[in-house]
Design a protein around this motif. Structure first.
Motif, PDB file in Angstrom:
ATOM      1  N   PRO A 109       6.495  18.487  -1.771  1.00  0.00           N
ATOM      2  CA  PRO A 109       6.348  18.377  -3.226  1.00  0.00           C
ATOM      3  C   PRO A 109       5.663  17.087  -3.679  1.00  0.00           C
ATOM      4  O   PRO A 109       4.802  17.112  -4.569  1.00  0.00           O
ATOM      5  CB  PRO A 109       7.790  18.471  -3.729  1.00  0.00           C
ATOM      6  CG  PRO A 109       8.463  19.343  -2.723  1.00  0.00           C
ATOM      7  CD  PRO A 109       7.869  18.921  -1.406  1.00  0.00           C
ATOM      8  N   ASN A 110       6.014  15.956  -3.072  1.00  0.00           N
ATOM      9  CA  ASN A 110       5.363  14.705  -3.468  1.00  0.00           C
ATOM     10  C   ASN A 110       3.895  14.689  -3.059  1.00  0.00           C
ATOM     11  O   ASN A 110       3.052  14.135  -3.774  1.00  0.00           O
ATOM     12  CB  ASN A 110       6.099  13.504  -2.860  1.00  0.00           C
ATOM     13  CG  ASN A 110       7.133  12.945  -3.802  1.00  0.00           C
ATOM     14  OD1 ASN A 110       6.827  12.575  -4.934  1.00  0.00           O
ATOM     15  ND2 ASN A 110       8.379  12.905  -3.348  1.00  0.00           N
ATOM     16  N   LEU A 111       3.581  15.285  -1.920  1.00  0.00           N
ATOM     17  CA  LEU A 111       2.177  15.393  -1.502  1.00  0.00           C
ATOM     18  C   LEU A 111       1.388  16.226  -2.515  1.00  0.00           C
ATOM     19  O   LEU A 111       0.287  15.847  -2.924  1.00  0.00           O
ATOM     20  CB  LEU A 111       2.098  16.036  -0.119  1.00  0.00           C
ATOM     21  CG  LEU A 111       0.693  16.128   0.484  1.00  0.00           C
ATOM     22  CD1 LEU A 111       0.326  14.825   1.170  1.00  0.00           C
ATOM     23  CD2 LEU A 111       0.601  17.286   1.483  1.00  0.00           C
ATOM     24  N   MET A 112       1.958  17.339  -2.928  1.00  0.00           N
ATOM     25  CA  MET A 112       1.293  18.207  -3.890  1.00  0.00           C
ATOM     26  C   MET A 112       1.118  17.514  -5.240  1.00  0.00           C
ATOM     27  O   MET A 112       0.085  17.657  -5.904  1.00  0.00           O
ATOM     28  CB  MET A 112       2.080  19.505  -4.066  1.00  0.00           C
ATOM     29  CG  MET A 112       2.150  20.380  -2.821  1.00  0.00           C
ATOM     30  SD  MET A 112       0.530  20.966  -2.267  1.00  0.00           S
ATOM     31  CE  MET A 112       0.018  21.941  -3.674  1.00  0.00           C
ATOM     32  N   LYS A 113       2.122  16.776  -5.660  1.00  0.00           N
ATOM     33  CA  LYS A 113       2.018  16.065  -6.939  1.00  0.00           C
ATOM     34  C   LYS A 113       0.925  15.006  -6.876  1.00  0.00           C
ATOM     35  O   LYS A 113       0.165  14.835  -7.831  1.00  0.00           O
ATOM     36  CB  LYS A 113       3.367  15.450  -7.303  1.00  0.00           C
ATOM     37  CG  LYS A 113       4.402  16.478  -7.718  1.00  0.00           C
ATOM     38  CD  LYS A 113       5.762  15.838  -7.991  1.00  0.00           C
ATOM     39  CE  LYS A 113       6.791  16.906  -8.345  1.00  0.00           C
ATOM     40  NZ  LYS A 113       8.128  16.338  -8.577  1.00  0.00           N
ATOM     41  N   SER A 152       0.858  -1.178   0.000  1.00  0.00           N
ATOM     42  CA  SER A 152       0.000   0.000   0.000  1.00  0.00           C
ATOM     43  C   SER A 152       0.898   1.233   0.000  1.00  0.00           C
ATOM     44  O   SER A 152       2.074   1.154   0.381  1.00  0.00           O
ATOM     45  CB  SER A 152      -0.932   0.004   1.221  1.00  0.00           C
ATOM     46  OG  SER A 152      -0.201  -0.103   2.415  1.00  0.00           O
ATOM     47  N   PRO A 153       0.382   2.383  -0.441  1.00  0.00           N
ATOM     48  CA  PRO A 153       1.239   3.571  -0.559  1.00  0.00           C
ATOM     49  C   PRO A 153       1.784   4.009   0.795  1.00  0.00           C
ATOM     50  O   PRO A 153       1.051   4.062   1.784  1.00  0.00           O
ATOM     51  CB  PRO A 153       0.302   4.635  -1.138  1.00  0.00           C
ATOM     52  CG  PRO A 153      -0.813   3.872  -1.757  1.00  0.00           C
ATOM     53  CD  PRO A 153      -0.977   2.643  -0.928  1.00  0.00           C
ATOM     54  N   PRO A 154       3.068   4.346   0.848  1.00  0.00           N
ATOM     55  CA  PRO A 154       3.629   4.877   2.096  1.00  0.00           C
ATOM     56  C   PRO A 154       3.254   6.341   2.279  1.00  0.00           C
ATOM     57  O   PRO A 154       2.801   7.008   1.346  1.00  0.00           O
ATOM     58  CB  PRO A 154       5.143   4.733   1.887  1.00  0.00           C
ATOM     59  CG  PRO A 154       5.318   4.892   0.397  1.00  0.00           C
ATOM     60  CD  PRO A 154       4.090   4.254  -0.213  1.00  0.00           C
ATOM     61  N   ARG A 155       3.451   6.828   3.454  1.00  0.00           N
ATOM     62  CA  ARG A 155       3.255   8.249   3.744  1.00  0.00           C
ATOM     63  C   ARG A 155       4.254   9.083   2.939  1.00  0.00           C
ATOM     64  O   ARG A 155       5.410   8.680   2.762  1.00  0.00           O
ATOM     65  CB  ARG A 155       3.447   8.483   5.240  1.00  0.00           C
ATOM     66  CG  ARG A 155       3.546   9.926   5.649  1.00  0.00           C
ATOM     67  CD  ARG A 155       3.686  10.072   7.147  1.00  0.00           C
ATOM     68  NE  ARG A 155       4.122  11.434   7.483  1.00  0.00           N
ATOM     69  CZ  ARG A 155       3.961  12.002   8.663  1.00  0.00           C
ATOM     70  NH1 ARG A 155       3.391  11.313   9.643  1.00  0.00           N
ATOM     71  NH2 ARG A 155       4.369  13.227   8.894  1.00  0.00           N
ATOM     72  N   CYS A 156       3.814  10.227   2.441  1.00  0.00           N
ATOM     73  CA  CYS A 156       4.726  11.145   1.752  1.00  0.00           C
ATOM     74  C   CYS A 156       5.752  11.695   2.751  1.00  0.00           C
ATOM     75  O   CYS A 156       5.406  12.016   3.889  1.00  0.00           O
ATOM     76  CB  CYS A 156       3.962  12.308   1.132  1.00  0.00           C
ATOM     77  SG  CYS A 156       2.946  11.860  -0.281  1.00  0.00           S
ATOM     78  N   THR A 157       6.975  11.815   2.308  1.00  0.00           N
ATOM     79  CA  THR A 157       8.040  12.322   3.184  1.00  0.00           C
ATOM     80  C   THR A 157       8.357  13.788   2.928  1.00  0.00           C
ATOM     81  O   THR A 157       9.177  14.364   3.636  1.00  0.00           O
ATOM     82  CB  THR A 157       9.323  11.486   3.014  1.00  0.00           C
ATOM     83  OG1 THR A 157       9.719  11.524   1.635  1.00  0.00           O
ATOM     84  CG2 THR A 157       9.088  10.040   3.439  1.00  0.00           C
ATOM     85  N   GLU A 167      -4.009   7.438  -1.560  1.00  0.00           N
ATOM     86  CA  GLU A 167      -2.735   7.321  -2.254  1.00  0.00           C
ATOM     87  C   GLU A 167      -1.565   7.934  -1.491  1.00  0.00           C
ATOM     88  O   GLU A 167      -0.422   7.843  -1.934  1.00  0.00           O
ATOM     89  CB  GLU A 167      -2.833   7.943  -3.645  1.00  0.00           C
ATOM     90  CG  GLU A 167      -3.777   7.207  -4.587  1.00  0.00           C
ATOM     91  CD  GLU A 167      -3.357   5.774  -4.889  1.00  0.00           C
ATOM     92  OE1 GLU A 167      -2.143   5.487  -4.826  1.00  0.00           O
ATOM     93  OE2 GLU A 167      -4.240   4.941  -5.167  1.00  0.00           O
ATOM     94  N   ILE A 168      -1.845   8.546  -0.340  1.00  0.00           N
ATOM     95  CA  ILE A 168      -0.745   9.075   0.485  1.00  0.00           C
ATOM     96  C   ILE A 168      -0.652   8.320   1.811  1.00  0.00           C
ATOM     97  O   ILE A 168      -0.066   8.817   2.767  1.00  0.00           O
ATOM     98  CB  ILE A 168      -0.877  10.589   0.722  1.00  0.00           C
ATOM     99  CG1 ILE A 168      -2.198  10.954   1.404  1.00  0.00           C
ATOM    100  CG2 ILE A 168      -0.711  11.353  -0.593  1.00  0.00           C
ATOM    101  CD1 ILE A 168      -2.271  12.402   1.874  1.00  0.00           C
ATOM    102  N   GLY A 169      -1.242   7.118   1.843  1.00  0.00           N
ATOM    103  CA  GLY A 169      -1.009   6.252   2.991  1.00  0.00           C
ATOM    104  C   GLY A 169      -2.185   5.983   3.891  1.00  0.00           C
ATOM    105  O   GLY A 169      -2.062   5.197   4.834  1.00  0.00           O
TER     106      GLY A 169
END
Length: 264
Positions: free
Chosen positions: A55-59, A47-52, A198-200
């Motif tokens: 920028p990846n969260l925004m994308k 499953s998707p991991p948490r964004c670190t 998709e962000i965890g």
């Protein structure tokens, strides 16, 4: 419901096994990113991991917000050279707005700078903000979504994850996605659900047409299965708990089966 939870579980696993098998069949037509997704999410139960980082969260927000099929399939996918992902959404957006190079620089992928960039693009093109054409619609999401995320990230990434994670019950989660979507043009609760999952946050499912299409056959309720989005969301939690998988994986099986399961 006319069958047991064990029968529902067996049917979901049957679909999963077929999808995994087809993902390795190079003669079976399938998007490369979704072939990989099946092998990660379904075969290995990832499953998707948490964004670190932000920028990846925004994308991911943009990928989810633009998963409306007409925009994704007819405009973004050709420009991204495949289905939009975190890895290629910046390229796609740069091409949407005539090689706008700032999208390719991660330094611009913060809510304030992305919002400023969107405002500059609007000033240049002077789009009709009420138009539902693709480019004005994409820009409207950037303008309003950046403002929403700037507010949501005021306490940083940890604060954002704490805020989303605070909603524990299905009803509270559904209220959260409804409130979060308010003020973002063209982004409703289903697209926010997609963003969160998709962000965890694996308890979320994207309650859109694939749920409406798949639930009647899967559940086999007498008298049909006409559910509101809220009812579908809450039912997804019950099904996932009953069959022993996360709502994220339930969503993945239903979505990918709708795309590839009925083909011969």
């Amino acid at each position: 419901m006319s069958q047991s939870w064990a029968e529902v579980r067996d049917e979901l696993h049957r679909r999963r096994d077929i999808l995994v098998h087809r993902s390795y069949d190079t003669s079976f037509q399938m998007e490369p990113s979704e072939r990989e997704r099946i092998q990660l999410d379904l075969e290995r139960w990832k499953s998707p991991p948490r964004c670190t980082d932000i920028p990846n969260l925004m994308k991911q927000f943009c990928v989810s917000a633009y998963s409306y099929a007409p925009i994704r399939n007819n405009l973004l996918s050709p420009l991204a050279e495949g289905l939009p992902t975190r890895q290629n959404i910046a390229l796609a957006l740069s091409r949407v707005f005539d090689d706008q190079q700032e999208f390719l620089d991660d330094a611009f992928w913060s809510p304030d700078l992305l919002g400023d960039l969107a405002a500059e693009i609007q000033e240049r093109y002077k789009f009709n903000q009420s138009s539902r054409q693709f480019r004005p619609r994409i820009l409207a999401v950037l303008l309003t979504g950046s403002r929403k995320l700037e507010e949501a990230l005021r306490d940083g990434l940890d604060g954002f994850y704490e805020m989303v994670g605070h909603a524990k019950t299905p009803s509270a989660m559904w209220s959260l996605v409804n409130n979060f979507s308010k003020g973002i043009d063209y982004v409703g609760p289903a697209l926010v659900c997609d963003f969160f999952k998709e962000i965890g946050f694996v308890q979320y499912v994207k309650v859109d047409h694939h749920f409406a299409a798949q639930f009647p056959e899967l559940i086999k309720w007498k008298g049909g299965c006409r559910l509101s989005p809220r009812q579908s969301f809450i039912l997804s939690q019950e099904i996932a708990d009953a069959v022993g998988m996360t709502p994220f994986h339930l969503d993945a099986i239903l979505y990918l089966w709708g795309r590839y399961g009925d083909r011969s």
